[in-house]
Design an enzyme around this catalytic site. Structure first.
Site, PDB file in Angstrom:
ATOM      1  N   LYS A   1       7.968  -6.676  -6.050  1.00 41.24           N
ATOM      2  CA  LYS A   1       7.472  -5.765  -4.571  1.00 41.24           C
ATOM      3  C   LYS A   1       6.658  -6.824  -3.950  1.00 41.24           C
ATOM      4  CE  LYS A   1       6.363  -2.598  -1.955  1.00 41.24           C
ATOM      5  NZ  LYS A   1       7.139  -1.929  -1.057  1.00 41.24           N
TER       6      LYS A   1
ATOM      7  N   LYS B   1      -3.780  -3.301   1.764  1.00 42.32           N
ATOM      8  CA  LYS B   1      -3.773  -3.400   0.359  1.00 42.32           C
ATOM      9  C   LYS B   1      -2.718  -4.145  -0.543  1.00 42.32           C
ATOM     10  CE  LYS B   1      -1.598  -0.227  -1.402  1.00 42.32           C
ATOM     11  NZ  LYS B   1      -0.368  -0.102  -2.146  1.00 42.32           N
TER      12      LYS B   1
HETATM   13  P1  NAP Z   1       0.215   8.468   1.416  1.00 41.36           P
HETATM   14  O1  NAP Z   1       1.247   9.159   2.306  1.00 41.36           O
HETATM   15  O2  NAP Z   1      -0.902   7.924   1.990  1.00 41.36           O
HETATM   16  O3  NAP Z   1       0.111   9.281   0.031  1.00 41.36           O
HETATM   17  C1  NAP Z   1      -0.840   8.677  -0.745  1.00 41.36           C
HETATM   18  C2  NAP Z   1      -0.638   9.555  -2.010  1.00 41.36           C
HETATM   19  O4  NAP Z   1      -1.575   9.221  -3.178  1.00 41.36           O
HETATM   20  C3  NAP Z   1      -1.035  11.227  -1.780  1.00 41.36           C
HETATM   21  O5  NAP Z   1      -0.442  12.018  -2.408  1.00 41.36           O
HETATM   22  C4  NAP Z   1      -2.667  11.007  -2.152  1.00 41.36           C
HETATM   23  O6  NAP Z   1      -3.093  12.311  -2.287  1.00 41.36           O
HETATM   24  C5  NAP Z   1      -2.241  10.374  -3.373  1.00 41.36           C
HETATM   25  N1  NAP Z   1      -3.788   9.867  -3.934  1.00 41.36           N
HETATM   26  C6  NAP Z   1      -4.186   8.700  -3.335  1.00 41.36           C
HETATM   27  N2  NAP Z   1      -5.368   8.311  -3.990  1.00 41.36           N
HETATM   28  C7  NAP Z   1      -5.613   9.464  -4.975  1.00 41.36           C
HETATM   29  C8  NAP Z   1      -6.377   9.709  -5.966  1.00 41.36           C
HETATM   30  N3  NAP Z   1      -7.362   8.947  -6.563  1.00 41.36           N
HETATM   31  N4  NAP Z   1      -5.952  10.645  -6.845  1.00 41.36           N
HETATM   32  C9  NAP Z   1      -4.978  11.349  -6.809  1.00 41.36           C
HETATM   33  N5  NAP Z   1      -4.167  11.263  -5.661  1.00 41.36           N
HETATM   34  C10 NAP Z   1      -4.445  10.256  -4.964  1.00 41.36           C
HETATM   35  O7  NAP Z   1       1.059   7.105   0.976  1.00 41.36           O
HETATM   36  P2  NAP Z   1       2.343   6.618   0.850  1.00 41.36           P
HETATM   37  O8  NAP Z   1       2.928   5.961   1.887  1.00 41.36           O
HETATM   38  O9  NAP Z   1       3.239   7.823   0.473  1.00 41.36           O
HETATM   39  O10 NAP Z   1       2.218   5.605  -0.262  1.00 41.36           O
HETATM   40  C11 NAP Z   1       2.397   5.906  -1.730  1.00 41.36           C
HETATM   41  C12 NAP Z   1       2.596   4.355  -2.393  1.00 41.36           C
HETATM   42  O11 NAP Z   1       3.951   4.098  -2.218  1.00 41.36           O
HETATM   43  C13 NAP Z   1       1.534   3.461  -1.970  1.00 41.36           C
HETATM   44  O12 NAP Z   1       1.534   2.612  -3.252  1.00 41.36           O
HETATM   45  C14 NAP Z   1       2.391   2.578  -0.869  1.00 41.36           C
HETATM   46  O13 NAP Z   1       1.881   1.167  -1.022  1.00 41.36           O
HETATM   47  C15 NAP Z   1       3.777   2.538  -1.453  1.00 41.36           C
HETATM   48  N6  NAP Z   1       4.727   2.587  -0.715  1.00 41.36           N
HETATM   49  C16 NAP Z   1       4.770   3.067   0.674  1.00 41.36           C
HETATM   50  C17 NAP Z   1       5.791   2.929   1.677  1.00 41.36           C
HETATM   51  C18 NAP Z   1       5.827   3.467   3.077  1.00 41.36           C
HETATM   52  O14 NAP Z   1       6.404   2.939   3.789  1.00 41.36           O
HETATM   53  N7  NAP Z   1       4.895   4.309   3.468  1.00 41.36           N
HETATM   54  C19 NAP Z   1       6.927   2.146   1.117  1.00 41.36           C
HETATM   55  C20 NAP Z   1       7.069   1.377   0.014  1.00 41.36           C
HETATM   56  C21 NAP Z   1       6.031   1.568  -0.773  1.00 41.36           C
HETATM   57  P3  NAP Z   1      -3.644  13.149  -1.184  1.00 41.36           P
HETATM   58  O15 NAP Z   1      -2.487  13.874  -0.383  1.00 41.36           O
HETATM   59  O16 NAP Z   1      -4.526  14.159  -1.545  1.00 41.36           O
HETATM   60  O17 NAP Z   1      -4.128  12.270  -0.061  1.00 41.36           O
END
Ligand code: NAP
Length: 303
Positions: free
Chosen positions: A172, A240
């Site tokens: 990744k 990050k």
């Molecule tokens: P996001 O929409 O901000 O969602 C983050 C999730 O993590 C939410 O469900 C949040 O809960 C939860 N969370 C964060 N801290 C937490 C904690 N301490 N305890 C429990 N739950 C927690 O982010 P995302 O875009 O889905 O990304 C999620 C992961 O996938 C990340 O590692 C990111 O780098 C990776 N990713 C993202 C993408 C993209 O294009 N978005 C692509 C590839 C990989 P709440 O709803 O309560 O905030």
């Protein structure tokens, strides 16, 4: 009959992935810190649990997709973490993007409790999560991969077993290095096209299927022309990932001058209050350096 599956973390990515698991007919138990995001999945057949621990009590495989390394630790080892509900033989699959080194330490800690883990970060953006076309790069044992494969197939198009635990996160980091390079290339190219007086849409159409084509150009190029900087992936969250890439490179003694520069360009955007914008907003930093903005409409000749 497949085993029941759990999903912890229903954000932009996890929400779409869970919908595809439900669509494929799997029985899914979900938990999200903000409960509303879990409740909307009830209509599609998900069972909502009250904690990661409760998810692990009722599912043999638990998928995680949360923000960062400490968050993965929280949902696994926290007070209501899934280790407290998991039985020996439970398989944890971490789809979050986190530290490769910390992933190996988490794996060792879980191993003492007989809990298995695959690190399976994803690529393909919210579109890939929604459409079930993610690229999944997984590190773990072959037997664990076989067990997770039916679920991976419901969420992803390209599923690659890249090595032992930790290798998924390392791949990744490689993926993100490539994405950053194409994002910078796209931003510079669009500025050049603008200054050259081109019709930007025609320029994009002309190059997107040739050697210069990329997911970034096809999906985010048109958004830049529309000045639509809503996030698929926010600058704050990408920083990050860049930090993880630079840390891994530092540990390995590899110079990444381009990636370091991009980190600093994104930092200028964070300072300007743009950290919540999508990662294609990198172009905004370059526009500020160049002193002009990209416009979709053809510039007038006397401009
Ligand atoms: P996001 O929409 O901000 O969602 C983050 C999730 O993590 C939410 O469900 C949040 O809960 C939860 N969370 C964060 N801290 C937490 C904690 N301490 N305890 C429990 N739950 C927690 O982010 P995302 O875009 O889905 O990304 C999620 C992961 O996938 C990340 O590692 C990111 O780098 C990776 N990713 C993202 C993408 C993209 O294009 N978005 C692509 C590839 C990989 P709440 O709803 O309560 O905030």
């Amino acid at each position: 009959m497949s085993e029941r599956i759990g999903f912890v973390g229903l954000g932009i990515m996890g929400g779409g992935m869970t919908r595809n698991l439900l669509k494929a007919g799997f029985e899914v138990v979900v938990w999200n810190r903000t409960v509303e995001k879990a409740n909307v999945l009830k209509e599609q057949g998900a069972t909502v649990a009250t904690s990661p621990r409760a998810v692990a009590e009722s599912a043999g495989i638990v998928l995680i997709c949360v923000s960062d390394t400490p968050d993965v630790r929280d949902v696994i080892f926290g007070e209501q973490g899934l280790v407290h509900g998991a039985k020996a033989g439970t398989l944890v699959v971490d789809h979050s993007t986190i530290s490769p080194g910390e992933t190996k330490r988490i794996a060792n800690e879980l191993d003492t409790k007989g809990i298995r883990i695959i690190d399976a970060p994803i690529s393909g953006g919210p579109e890939g999560a929604a459409n079930g076309t993610l690229s999944i790069m997984a590190g773990g044992d072959a037997a664990d991969m076989d067990r997770a494969m039916p679920f991976f197939r419901a969420m992803g198009k390209s599923i690659t077993h890249v090595g032992p635990v930790g290798a998924g996160q390392m791949v990744k980091a490689v993926n993100q290095t490539l994405v950053l390079g194409t994002t910078l290339g796209m931003a510079e190219a669009l500025l050049l096209a603008q200054a050259g007086g081109l019709d930007l849409q025609k320029a994009l159409d002309a190059v997107k299927d040739g050697a210069a084509g990329s997911w970034m150009l096809s999906n985010r190029g048109p958004q830049i022309l529309d000045r639509d900087f809503r996030p698929g992936f926010t600058i704050d969250l990408l920083q990050k990932d860049i930090r993880l890439v630079l840390e891994a490179a530092d540990e390995l003694g590899v110079p990444l001058p381009g990636t370091s520069l991009i980190f600093q360009l994104y930092r200028t955007l964070q300072r300007a209050g743009d950290g919540g914008k999508g990662n294609h907003g990198l172009v905004l930093a370059l526009e500020r350096l160049a002193g002009f903005e990209i416009e979709k409409s053809l510039p007038t000749t006397d401009a």
